[in-house]
Design an enzyme around this catalytic site. Structure first.
Site, PDB file in Angstrom:
ATOM      1  N   HIS A 118     -24.231  15.633   4.194  1.00 32.27           N
ATOM      2  CA  HIS A 118     -24.267  15.940   2.759  1.00 32.27           C
ATOM      3  C   HIS A 118     -23.186  16.969   2.426  1.00 32.27           C
ATOM      4  CE1 HIS A 118     -25.962  16.685  -1.176  1.00 32.27           C
ATOM      5  NE2 HIS A 118     -25.954  17.978  -0.921  1.00 32.27           N
ATOM      6  N   GLY A 135      -1.364 -17.452  -6.120  1.00 31.91           N
ATOM      7  CA  GLY A 135      -1.870 -17.854  -4.815  1.00 31.91           C
ATOM      8  C   GLY A 135      -0.761 -18.205  -3.835  1.00 31.91           C
ATOM      9  N   GLY A 176      -5.758 -12.797  -8.620  1.00 28.10           N
ATOM     10  CA  GLY A 176      -6.159 -12.561  -7.233  1.00 28.10           C
ATOM     11  C   GLY A 176      -5.639 -11.193  -6.815  1.00 28.10           C
ATOM     12  N   ALA A 177      -5.670 -10.939  -5.513  1.00 27.62           N
ATOM     13  CA  ALA A 177      -5.303  -9.608  -5.010  1.00 27.62           C
ATOM     14  C   ALA A 177      -3.890  -9.202  -5.430  1.00 27.62           C
ATOM     15  CB  ALA A 177      -5.426  -9.597  -3.489  1.00 27.62           C
ATOM     16  N   ILE A 178      -2.948 -10.139  -5.381  1.00 26.22           N
ATOM     17  CA  ILE A 178      -1.554  -9.771  -5.687  1.00 26.22           C
ATOM     18  C   ILE A 178      -1.411  -9.390  -7.156  1.00 26.22           C
ATOM     19  CG2 ILE A 178       0.811 -10.693  -5.854  1.00 26.22           C
ATOM     20  CD1 ILE A 178       0.376 -12.034  -3.171  1.00 26.22           C
ATOM     21  N   GLY A 179      -1.955 -10.207  -8.047  1.00 28.81           N
ATOM     22  CA  GLY A 179      -1.860  -9.894  -9.480  1.00 28.81           C
ATOM     23  C   GLY A 179      -2.511  -8.560  -9.800  1.00 28.81           C
ATOM     24  N   LYS A 230       0.844  -1.214   0.000  1.00 25.75           N
ATOM     25  CA  LYS A 230       0.000   0.000   0.000  1.00 25.75           C
ATOM     26  C   LYS A 230       0.871   1.252   0.000  1.00 25.75           C
ATOM     27  CE  LYS A 230      -2.635  -3.054  -0.230  1.00 25.75           C
ATOM     28  NZ  LYS A 230      -2.326  -4.477  -0.175  1.00 25.75           N
ATOM     29  N   GLU A 232      -3.290  -5.940  -7.709  1.00 24.10           N
ATOM     30  CA  GLU A 232      -2.688  -4.747  -7.094  1.00 24.10           C
ATOM     31  C   GLU A 232      -1.348  -4.408  -7.759  1.00 24.10           C
ATOM     32  OE1 GLU A 232      -2.764  -5.132  -2.796  1.00 24.10           O
ATOM     33  OE2 GLU A 232      -4.961  -5.270  -2.784  1.00 24.10           O
TER      34      GLU A 232
HETATM   35  C1  LIG Z   1       2.082  -8.897  -1.293  1.00 28.55           C
HETATM   36  C2  LIG Z   1       1.039  -9.139  -0.230  1.00 28.55           C
HETATM   37  C3  LIG Z   1       0.123  -8.151   0.062  1.00 28.55           C
HETATM   38  C4  LIG Z   1      -0.839  -8.363   1.042  1.00 28.55           C
HETATM   39  N1  LIG Z   1      -1.752  -7.376   1.281  1.00 28.55           N
HETATM   40  C5  LIG Z   1      -2.725  -7.588   2.192  1.00 28.55           C
HETATM   41  C6  LIG Z   1      -3.691  -6.579   2.467  1.00 28.55           C
HETATM   42  O1  LIG Z   1      -3.661  -5.499   1.887  1.00 28.55           O
HETATM   43  N2  LIG Z   1      -4.640  -6.824   3.394  1.00 28.55           N
HETATM   44  C7  LIG Z   1      -4.713  -8.026   4.051  1.00 28.55           C
HETATM   45  O2  LIG Z   1      -5.617  -8.216   4.877  1.00 28.55           O
HETATM   46  N3  LIG Z   1      -3.805  -9.009   3.810  1.00 28.55           N
HETATM   47  C8  LIG Z   1      -2.813  -8.809   2.912  1.00 28.55           C
HETATM   48  N4  LIG Z   1      -1.888  -9.783   2.679  1.00 28.55           N
HETATM   49  C9  LIG Z   1      -1.995 -11.028   3.465  1.00 28.55           C
HETATM   50  C10 LIG Z   1      -1.391 -10.829   4.887  1.00 28.55           C
HETATM   51  O3  LIG Z   1      -0.114 -10.239   4.775  1.00 28.55           O
HETATM   52  C11 LIG Z   1      -1.294 -12.180   5.576  1.00 28.55           C
HETATM   53  O4  LIG Z   1      -2.576 -12.784   5.584  1.00 28.55           O
HETATM   54  C12 LIG Z   1      -0.814 -12.061   7.014  1.00 28.55           C
HETATM   55  O5  LIG Z   1       0.294 -11.218   7.110  1.00 28.55           O
HETATM   56  C13 LIG Z   1      -0.446 -13.466   7.538  1.00 28.55           C
HETATM   57  O6  LIG Z   1      -0.075 -13.382   8.896  1.00 28.55           O
HETATM   58  P1  LIG Z   1       0.374 -14.715   9.651  1.00 28.55           P
HETATM   59  O7  LIG Z   1       0.613 -14.324  11.068  1.00 28.55           O
HETATM   60  O8  LIG Z   1      -0.558 -15.814   9.365  1.00 28.55           O
HETATM   61  O9  LIG Z   1       1.765 -15.121   8.974  1.00 28.55           O
HETATM   62  P2  LIG Z   1       3.169 -14.378   8.961  1.00 28.55           P
HETATM   63  O10 LIG Z   1       3.053 -12.947   9.247  1.00 28.55           O
HETATM   64  O11 LIG Z   1       3.832 -14.791   7.685  1.00 28.55           O
HETATM   65  O12 LIG Z   1       3.942 -15.013  10.201  1.00 28.55           O
HETATM   66  C14 LIG Z   1       4.474 -16.318  10.181  1.00 28.55           C
HETATM   67  C15 LIG Z   1       5.725 -16.334  11.042  1.00 28.55           C
HETATM   68  O13 LIG Z   1       6.082 -17.686  11.302  1.00 28.55           O
HETATM   69  C16 LIG Z   1       7.482 -17.814  11.276  1.00 28.55           C
HETATM   70  N5  LIG Z   1       7.771 -19.239  11.077  1.00 28.55           N
HETATM   71  C17 LIG Z   1       7.546 -19.984   9.960  1.00 28.55           C
HETATM   72  N6  LIG Z   1       7.921 -21.260  10.199  1.00 28.55           N
HETATM   73  C18 LIG Z   1       8.356 -21.318  11.482  1.00 28.55           C
HETATM   74  C19 LIG Z   1       8.850 -22.370  12.309  1.00 28.55           C
HETATM   75  N7  LIG Z   1       8.962 -23.633  11.877  1.00 28.55           N
HETATM   76  N8  LIG Z   1       9.229 -22.063  13.576  1.00 28.55           N
HETATM   77  C20 LIG Z   1       9.123 -20.813  14.054  1.00 28.55           C
HETATM   78  N9  LIG Z   1       8.652 -19.781  13.319  1.00 28.55           N
HETATM   79  C21 LIG Z   1       8.268 -20.046  12.046  1.00 28.55           C
HETATM   80  C22 LIG Z   1       7.883 -16.884  10.143  1.00 28.55           C
HETATM   81  O14 LIG Z   1       9.240 -16.522  10.245  1.00 28.55           O
HETATM   82  C23 LIG Z   1       6.935 -15.697  10.370  1.00 28.55           C
HETATM   83  O15 LIG Z   1       7.498 -14.729  11.234  1.00 28.55           O
HETATM   84  C24 LIG Z   1      -0.889  -9.598   1.740  1.00 28.55           C
HETATM   85  C25 LIG Z   1       0.044 -10.602   1.438  1.00 28.55           C
HETATM   86  C26 LIG Z   1       1.004 -10.384   0.476  1.00 28.55           C
HETATM   87  C27 LIG Z   1       2.008 -11.472   0.162  1.00 28.55           C
HETATM   88  N1  LIG Z   2      -5.948  -6.631  -0.555  1.00 32.38           N
HETATM   89  C1  LIG Z   2      -5.755  -7.767   0.083  1.00 32.38           C
HETATM   90  O1  LIG Z   2      -6.481  -8.145   0.992  1.00 32.38           O
HETATM   91  C2  LIG Z   2      -4.605  -8.647  -0.325  1.00 32.38           C
HETATM   92  C3  LIG Z   2      -3.575  -8.155  -1.119  1.00 32.38           C
HETATM   93  C4  LIG Z   2      -2.568  -9.026  -1.501  1.00 32.38           C
HETATM   94  C5  LIG Z   2      -2.588 -10.356  -1.074  1.00 32.38           C
HETATM   95  N2  LIG Z   2      -3.592 -10.787  -0.296  1.00 32.38           N
HETATM   96  C6  LIG Z   2      -3.668 -12.204   0.131  1.00 32.38           C
HETATM   97  O2  LIG Z   2      -2.549 -12.909  -0.318  1.00 32.38           O
HETATM   98  C7  LIG Z   2      -2.920 -14.198  -0.793  1.00 32.38           C
HETATM   99  C8  LIG Z   2      -2.180 -14.491  -2.077  1.00 32.38           C
HETATM  100  O3  LIG Z   2      -2.634 -13.610  -3.125  1.00 32.38           O
HETATM  101  P1  LIG Z   2      -2.746 -14.109  -4.625  1.00 32.38           P
HETATM  102  O4  LIG Z   2      -3.335 -13.021  -5.441  1.00 32.38           O
HETATM  103  O5  LIG Z   2      -1.443 -14.703  -5.041  1.00 32.38           O
HETATM  104  O6  LIG Z   2      -3.717 -15.348  -4.477  1.00 32.38           O
HETATM  105  P2  LIG Z   2      -5.245 -15.627  -4.848  1.00 32.38           P
HETATM  106  O7  LIG Z   2      -5.505 -16.983  -4.324  1.00 32.38           O
HETATM  107  O8  LIG Z   2      -6.119 -14.508  -4.428  1.00 32.38           O
HETATM  108  O9  LIG Z   2      -5.267 -15.636  -6.440  1.00 32.38           O
HETATM  109  C9  LIG Z   2      -4.515 -16.580  -7.170  1.00 32.38           C
HETATM  110  C10 LIG Z   2      -4.867 -16.474  -8.631  1.00 32.38           C
HETATM  111  O10 LIG Z   2      -3.995 -17.321  -9.373  1.00 32.38           O
HETATM  112  C11 LIG Z   2      -4.759 -18.095 -10.285  1.00 32.38           C
HETATM  113  N3  LIG Z   2      -4.009 -19.336 -10.550  1.00 32.38           N
HETATM  114  C12 LIG Z   2      -3.664 -20.282  -9.661  1.00 32.38           C
HETATM  115  N4  LIG Z   2      -2.995 -21.280 -10.297  1.00 32.38           N
HETATM  116  C13 LIG Z   2      -2.909 -20.922 -11.602  1.00 32.38           C
HETATM  117  C14 LIG Z   2      -2.353 -21.526 -12.772  1.00 32.38           C
HETATM  118  N5  LIG Z   2      -1.747 -22.716 -12.733  1.00 32.38           N
HETATM  119  N6  LIG Z   2      -2.464 -20.869 -13.937  1.00 32.38           N
HETATM  120  C15 LIG Z   2      -3.085 -19.672 -13.988  1.00 32.38           C
HETATM  121  N7  LIG Z   2      -3.638 -19.063 -12.927  1.00 32.38           N
HETATM  122  C16 LIG Z   2      -3.547 -19.686 -11.765  1.00 32.38           C
HETATM  123  C17 LIG Z   2      -6.101 -18.282  -9.601  1.00 32.38           C
HETATM  124  O11 LIG Z   2      -7.100 -18.586 -10.528  1.00 32.38           O
HETATM  125  C18 LIG Z   2      -6.283 -16.893  -8.976  1.00 32.38           C
HETATM  126  O12 LIG Z   2      -6.772 -15.976  -9.915  1.00 32.38           O
HETATM  127  C19 LIG Z   2      -4.412 -14.180  -1.007  1.00 32.38           C
HETATM  128  O13 LIG Z   2      -5.005 -15.212  -0.286  1.00 32.38           O
HETATM  129  C20 LIG Z   2      -4.873 -12.821  -0.567  1.00 32.38           C
HETATM  130  O14 LIG Z   2      -5.959 -12.897   0.339  1.00 32.38           O
HETATM  131  C21 LIG Z   2      -4.618  -9.961   0.082  1.00 32.38           C
END
Ligand SMILES: Cc1cc2nc3c(=O)[nH]c(=O)nc-3n(C[C@H](O)[C@H](O)[C@H](O)COP(=O)(O)OP(=O)(O)OC[C@H]3O[C@@H](n4cnc5c(N)ncnc54)[C@H](O)[C@@H]3O)c2cc1C
Ligand SMILES: NC(=O)c1ccc[n+]([C@@H]2O[C@H](COP(=O)([O-])OP(=O)(O)OC[C@H]3O[C@@H](n4cnc5c(N)ncnc54)[C@H](O)[C@@H]3O)[C@@H](O)[C@H]2O)c1
Length: 516
Positions: free
Chosen positions: A483, A304, A212-215, A73, A217
């Site tokens: 408003h 994903g 999905g969200a990553i693609g 963001k 954004e």
């Molecule tokens: C590019 C991107 C953008 C995103 N944007 C959004 C968004 O805008 N809004 C939203 O709601 N979500 C968003 N998400 C999703 C969000 O970031 C995740 O859902 C969330 O941060 C996951 O939190 P978590 O605590 O489950 O995992 P994490 O924060 O990944 O924590 C897992 C922790 O476990 C540790 N760990 C792993 N294995 C072990 C082990 N064996 N022993 C000890 N420690 C270990 C890791 O080092 C890490 O610190 C985004 C994700 C990505 C990739």
């Molecule tokens: N704004 C937000 O909340 C936000 C932002 C970024 C990431 N995230 C989280 O991070 C996670 C990962 O994001 P993401 O966008 O990678 O996952 P996603 O699961 O949202 O989307 C994955 C996409 O990849 C496609 N796909 C999967 N396998 C494929 C294949 N073999 N060929 C072609 N297309 C294929 C699916 O059809 C889908 O469109 C999500 O679960 C999402 O909730 C959230």
């Protein structure tokens, strides 16, 4: 955090099990100290559990702060500004973007991430639980082996466990992705969100696989910076197109933001050849029975994320995994009754606030768990999601289609922002955005809301809050709405759906706030 330094490499092990056997058994050990894990540990302490240990492998901060929500963001904001300046002429402003300093964008990202990380670590340090660094692996149903940063191992025992180890990139089973290319050369050097986030140069062209969200954004981010973005989507965008009108409008908004969107495109093969000059990637896909291909400078895999359970030894713990996901009951409890899951590690709804709520829910069940009582089931009452695209899309509750599928009798009302007072003031273009409200008939109970348009990510909370409080559209009609605001759109929609529920409505009694 007891005795840890800034980099999180040192910890006080005084309370932790002696490797030779003088064991402390913890009440709760959290494996993975990201958002979900730290939310659980903090809640457990607040609820009176004293012996709580959080184990984390590597840097503290979690995916959200280090590589997820916050840095993306941070980059999307300047991209929005670029887009706004591009529209300035329509408002009578003579302005143009003369360039984007990627080094400055990246410096700002790194600075803000460091700031968020410091705040997060500060909060964890005052959480009252013990933090240790190391990689945990179950060696039995109630014991893990922890490999510390120095490679030394020790054992930890606990009465209950939370696995909150986050997620990792899903790599499709396509030749060249993680495997040698068809000609035997090295796997293609694709980007995941991690590399895309760190890009310090604007690629001329970018192929994105996954919608999905990553693609989405990253697609709007790079398109705003001037990259030619082609996004391949296997199925219609947004909930696989269950609402075709919504999906079509959203897809149009992406095209408007500069993306080339290929719907129904199944990835066939990917090759990378540095001899191809500026566009070394060749992407082949199938669309409506045709074999199509194009070239790009970079390739982003946005296919994903899946639960990160590698090497955690869940078999030794007696935790069953099916299709890469832990088998959980409705209380987030695995097939080992002492092992719970939260956050991305559940493999379901990988969203920050959901993971945090799951972590807190597990903590709230602990006392019942220790007393052998029935646990309270986890339920996300009102799912909320947002896509930070251009414009953003956000939704809460159910769509009209979902509600009907679930047998709920619903009515809906919809409005274009280009026909709404503040939307017009904000120069919203016709045919690009809307807001929709879904209610149950005849109660007018709020069932869901979908918003594509300015500030959708914030506006959606107006309706999710009302839904949490059990409100009906009649309650919205009775409220004051300032408003001219965007949120004022809800009153028009509420009036419309109330009329559909009850064409001759009773007057709504409005309580007088000055009446004691
Ligand atoms: C590019 C991107 C953008 C995103 N944007 C959004 C968004 O805008 N809004 C939203 O709601 N979500 C968003 N998400 C999703 C969000 O970031 C995740 O859902 C969330 O941060 C996951 O939190 P978590 O605590 O489950 O995992 P994490 O924060 O990944 O924590 C897992 C922790 O476990 C540790 N760990 C792993 N294995 C072990 C082990 N064996 N022993 C000890 N420690 C270990 C890791 O080092 C890490 O610190 C985004 C994700 C990505 C990739
Ligand atoms: N704004 C937000 O909340 C936000 C932002 C970024 C990431 N995230 C989280 O991070 C996670 C990962 O994001 P993401 O966008 O990678 O996952 P996603 O699961 O949202 O989307 C994955 C996409 O990849 C496609 N796909 C999967 N396998 C494929 C294949 N073999 N060929 C072609 N297309 C294929 C699916 O059809 C889908 O469109 C999500 O679960 C999402 O909730 C959230």
């Amino acid at each position: 955090m007891e005795g840890s330094d800034e980099n999180g490499t040192r910890a006080d092990a005084s309370q932790v099990d002696d490797p030779n056997g003088g064991a402390t058994t913890w009440d709760l050990v959290v494996i993975g100290g990201g958002s979900a894990g730290s939310a659980c540990a903090a809640e457990a302490i607040k609820l009176g559990h004293e012996r709580v240990l959080l184990l984390n492998d590597g840097e503290l901060g979690g995916l959200c702060i280090l590589e997820g929500c916050m840095p993306t963001k941070t980059l999307l904001h300047p991209a929005d500004v670029v887009r706004e300046v591009g529209h300035a002429e329509r408002l009578g402003i003579d302005a143009q973007v003369n360039g984007v300093d990627m080094a400055a964008l990246q410096e700002r990202r790194a600075r803000l991430v460091a700031r968020f990380q410091r705040a997060k670590i500060g909060g964890m340090e005052s959480g009252g639980y013990t933090i240790e660094f190391g990689r945990a692996r179950f060696v039995g149903p109630d014991e893990v082996e922890v490999t510390g940063p120095d490679g030394a191992t020790r054992r930890v025992r606990s009465r209950a466990w939370l696995v909150s180890t986050g997620s990792k990139q899903h790599v499709p089973d396509t030749q060249g992705l993680g495997t040698p290319q068809p000609d035997g050369s090295d796997p293609v050097p694709y980007w995941t969100s991690r590399e895309a986030l760190l890009a310090d140069r604007v690629p001329r062209s970018l192929a994105i696989v996954g919608s999905g969200a990553i693609g989405l954004e990253f697609g709007v981010y790079f398109a705003a910076l001037g990259t030619r973005v082609t996004l391949l989507s296997r199925s219609p965008i947004l909930r696989r197109g269950e609402d075709p009108e919504l999906s079509a409008l959203y897809t149009r908004s992406l095209e408007h933001a500069g993306l080339k969107v290929q719907i129904g495109a199944a990835l066939a093969s990917v090759t990378h050849d540095p001899e191809r000059g500026d566009e070394p990637f060749e992407i082949e896909y199938w669309e409506e029975g045709h074999d199509e291909r194009f070239r790009a400078e970079r390739l982003l895999l946005a296919t994903g994320r899946v639960a990160n359970l590698d090497g955690i030894g869940l078999e030794a713990a007696g935790v069953e995994i099916a299709n890469g996901m832990p088998v959980l009951d409705d209380c987030l409890r695995s097939t080992n009754p002492n092992v719970f899951f939260a956050g991305d590690a559940t493999g379901d709804r990988l969203i920050l606030h959901t993971g945090n709520a799951e972590g807190r829910h597990v903590a709230r069940n602990l006392k019942r768990h220790f007393a052998g009582e029935k646990l309270v089931a986890w339920r996300e009452r009102i799912p909320v999601s947002a896509l930070f695209t251009a414009p953003p899309y956000a939704e809460c509750g159910r769509t009209e289609h979902e509600a009907r599928q679930a047998g709920v009798d619903v009515v809906s009302a919809k409005k274009e922002w280009a026909n709404q007072g503040r939307g017009i003031v904000m120069d919203t273009e016709p045919g690009t955005s809307f807001v929709k409200l879904v209610v149950e008939r005849p109660s007018a109970r709020l069932v869901g809301c979908q918003i594509l348009g300015p500030r959708a990510d914030d506006l959606v909370h107006v309706i999710s809050t009302a839904m949490h409080m059990g409100a009906t559209a009649r309650d919205l009609v009775a409220m004051p709405w300032y408003h001219p605001t965007l949120s004022e759109a809800f009153i028009e929609l509420a009036r419309d759906v109330v009329f559909q529920c009850d064409p001759i409505p009773e007057p709504v009694p409005v309580p007088d706030p000055t009446d004691p």
